[in-house]
Design an enzyme around this catalytic site. Structure first.
Site, PDB file in Angstrom:
ATOM      1  N   CYS A 188     -13.278  13.768   6.481  1.00  0.00           N
ATOM      2  CA  CYS A 188     -11.683  14.100   6.831  1.00  0.00           C
ATOM      3  C   CYS A 188     -11.926  15.446   7.813  1.00  0.00           C
ATOM      4  O   CYS A 188     -11.321  15.525   9.024  1.00  0.00           O
ATOM      5  CB  CYS A 188     -11.022  14.504   5.694  1.00  0.00           C
ATOM      6  N   HIS A 190      -7.899  18.157   1.658  1.00  0.00           N
ATOM      7  CA  HIS A 190      -7.878  17.168   2.858  1.00  0.00           C
ATOM      8  C   HIS A 190      -7.543  17.782   4.144  1.00  0.00           C
ATOM      9  O   HIS A 190      -7.015  18.952   4.104  1.00  0.00           O
ATOM     10  CB  HIS A 190      -6.908  16.019   2.508  1.00  0.00           C
ATOM     11  N   ASP A 249      -3.059  12.340  11.316  1.00  0.00           N
ATOM     12  CA  ASP A 249      -4.179  12.354  10.375  1.00  0.00           C
ATOM     13  C   ASP A 249      -5.248  11.346  10.772  1.00  0.00           C
ATOM     14  O   ASP A 249      -4.845  10.079  10.711  1.00  0.00           O
ATOM     15  CB  ASP A 249      -3.636  12.029   8.829  1.00  0.00           C
TER      16      ASP A 249
END
Length: 685
Positions: A283, A341, A364
């Protein structure tokens, strides 16, 4: 391009005035190949004609700009037309003499122009016909300095941080023990801007319908959405492929995601291999590369870390976690609360939603599930999340759940639920980005939710309460690798009679984005607690018992279950924490201000703080714009307390803040990686 043969003036060449234009457009250093301009802002060209020179009495000039198959033609006037919303060009009369050989011209795109690589042609017309000349190529970017641009950012300090800054800090770990990770966004590295433009060119949207793609590139919502999908390997020509395996052997010839220190190497490798996905990312890598692409294309962007992020596969705002009655966490749920995250926020207006949703938008790029046929999430208005308006584009329900889901903790015994507790504060407890002008974290939590910072720090116990029993768990201090972990379980009997409890405490290794792994330590005790008594049970996890069992994230899930023998009541308290690892020391000879293109040296050292010898120790040092390739040194055996040292020389090739990165690996502890970073400021010679 064929043109009729005509007499009269001819164009000799065009000077793009690159240095002057780059200064005016805030694009210095973005490309060594192309003129780089920002839309809605004029740039200057110098036209050099053959004798007898140009005269507006005999010749007329016009430009043609081409973006792929799209072409626009517009005249060169002798008066700047401020009311024209399209492409325009003009000459100031006082700068041109009769039959002038050199003619300065200003060209300006509309603020709604599409981002991309343009070709520019000059058309010279006279009474006998016209000739068309190539005037060069230029890259057009969004313009956060221009008020009319949808990405306009009014504060200069924010523009400096979120558009021009090419060095950043990521925040990993846990909210009560944050690990900082220096990252080189590298938008000023050679070929990076061209790779970012090519990312749009090879996207499925461009392949499917080039004309529509070119036209829609005027909209930062569209640009960011296409870029988000192209960062991850949902399509064959995307930038990065992900790998979430905890086994280093599963990476094959790919790069461990934790080994990346900047975006430039990834983007250039992707371009050099004809747009084959680079292996591997997780991530923070996906988000950091996305940040580089956005800043390069002129869209303000920042990397954001969400601690305790809910990855809810059911979309019902409920996360379930299961424990045995002895405190062992079970891997029974498809939905997972990640310890952290990382995504990005981009700044833009949202005419598709309404002005009340302008500002920061979540994107994202980490691939999780397909939406509208592609792995893309956002842009989702941060204001919409805070207002709980989950019916808006794009992906607002998913982002809302990531920071607002409830966690239901269930204790099971022999297949039967014996305890259930709801935690509404844990998910999205802390949301951070880099503070403007410093490496400190800036809290964004209140941008997403109407709550105050509510997560307990070390030394403040998490607790569970019933009518007659209170249980809490506290770590006495921040755990440090090589030291024992001290913790205290507190049991308070608020009832009116003697109670006998069974206490079970369990510690498990953990990976940041999945459930707990193997148990590395546990204990079980029988307790007698008098009415009104508060019992403090101190425990110690020896460092030798956890060191070899940790994953590379150095995370531990700790849980205590207290069971009343008579009533069978179960109380569970838990904590997830990361263990601090001593850094590698980096000391630059002569101080941290270094000179461009001059050789400097640094001493890199590490002291073995472990109780055992480390086998086949490899020390790797690298630094974007400082070291070509990597510097490696090896020591077969590093005894406890022994110091490993190496001297590294480097020559800075880029101005600004740069970072030296050091990494230490051991054969007998392959999951453990020791790291260190050191910033230097590169100044002109």
């Amino acid at each position: 391009m064929q043109t009729p043969q005509t007499a009269g003036v001819g164009l000799n060449h065009v000077k793009l005035e690159v240095k002057e234009n780059h200064m005016a457009h805030h694009t210095v250093g973005l490309s060594g190949t192309h003129l780089v301009t920002r839309r809605g802002q004029p740039f200057k060209l110098l036209l050099h004609f053959n004798e007898p020179g140009f005269s507006h009495h005999y010749e007329a000039l016009a430009f043609q700009v081409l973006l792929g198959d799209l072409a626009v033609e517009f005249p060169v006037t002798f008066l700047e037309n401020m009311t024209n919303v399209g492409w325009r060009a003009w000459i100031y009369p006082h700068e041109v003499l009769p039959r002038c050989v050199s003619v300065p011209v200003r060209v300006c795109s509309p603020v709604s122009a599409s981002v991309g690589l343009y070709e520019l042609n000059l058309i010279v017309q006279n009474s006998l016909g016209q000739r068309c000349y190539s005037a060069g190529r230029f890259i057009l970017l969004c313009n956060p300095w221009l008020k009319a641009d949808p990405v306009y950012l009014p504060d200069e300090g924010q523009r400096e941080e979120y558009v021009r800054n090419d060095a950043g800090v990521l925040y990993l770990g846990t909210p009560h023990n944050i690990t900082t990770w220096h990252w080189a966004f590298g938008q000023y590295e050679s070929e990076v801007l061209e790779a970012c433009v090519n990312l749009l060119q090879v996207s499925p949207q461009h392949v499917w319908d080039r004309r529509r793609d070119y036209l829609r590139r005027s909209d930062p919502v569209y640009i960011s959405r296409v870029s988000c999908a192209m960062i991850n390997c949902g399509d064959d020509r995307s930038v990065l492929e992900g790998s979430w395996s905890a086994d280093p052997q599963a990476l094959g010839n790919g790069v461990d995601p934790a080994d990346w220190t900047g975006s430039a190497k990834i983007l250039k490798l992707w371009a050099a291999t004809h747009f084959r996905p680079v292996c591997y990312g997780q991530c923070w890598v996906f988000a950091s590369v996305m940040c580089t692409v956005m800043r390069a294309l002129g869209i303000p962007c920042r990397v954001v870390t969400i601690f305790n992020s809910a990855h809810n596969t059911k979309g019902n705002l409920i996360m379930e976690e299961y424990y045995t009655d002895s405190g062992q966490k079970l891997d029974l749920s498809q939905s997972t609360v990640w310890n952290f995250h990382v995504w990005v926020e981009c700044w833009m207006t949202r005419p598709d939603l309404g002005s009340e949703f302008d500002g920061w938008q979540v994107l994202d790029p980490t691939p999780q599930e397909r939406r509208a046929g592609m792995f893309c999430c956002g842009p989702c208005s941060v204001k919409a999340v805070r207002m709980r308006n989950v019916n808006l584009l794009y992906d607002t329900p998913f982002i809302f759940a990531s920071v607002n889901a409830d966690v239901i903790t269930v204790v099971v015994r022999d297949g039967r639920v014996v305890s259930r507790r709801v935690d509404r504060k844990r998910v999205g407890s802390h949301i951070y980005t880099k503070h403007i002008g410093s490496d400190r974290p800036q809290s964004l939590t209140c941008n997403y939710k109407c709550v105050l910072d509510n997560l307990s720090r070390y030394g403040e116990p998490g607790h569970d309460i019933s009518q007659s029993l209170q249980v809490s768990l506290r770590l006495d201090r921040v755990p440090v690798m090589g030291e024992d972990i001290a913790l205290t379980v507190t049991v308070r009997n608020t009832g009116h009679s003697l109670r006998i409890f069974r206490e079970h405490v369990n510690a498990q290794a953990k990976v940041y984005n999945r459930g707990a792994q193997q148990t590395l330590w546990e204990t079980h005790n029988r307790l007698h607690v008098q009415p009104g008594e508060v019992l403090l049970i101190e425990h110690v996890i020896p460092h030798g018992q956890y060191e070899s069992k940790l994953t590379s994230d150095c995370l531990i899930n700790l849980a205590a279950v207290v069971e009343d023998e008579r009533t069978q009541e179960h109380m569970l308290v838990s904590e997830e924490f990361n263990i601090s690892i001593p850094n590698i020391s980096i000391q630059v000879t002569g101080g941290d201000t270094v000179v461009l293109h001059k050789e400097h040296s640094a001493e890199v050292s590490f002291t073995n703080i472990f109780s055992t010898a480390m086998n086949d120790t490899v020390l790797t040092v690298e630094g974007t714009s400082l070291i070509q390739g990597k510097h490696q040194s090896r020591l077969y055996l590093l005894q406890p307390g022994q110091v490993m040292k190496t001297k590294v020389t480097f020559i800075p090739v880029g101005l600004g803040v740069k970072v030296l990165h050091a990494k230490l690996t051991f054969r007998n502890l392959p999951a453990l990686v020791i790291r260190g970073t050191h910033k230097v400021s590169v100044t002109p010679a």
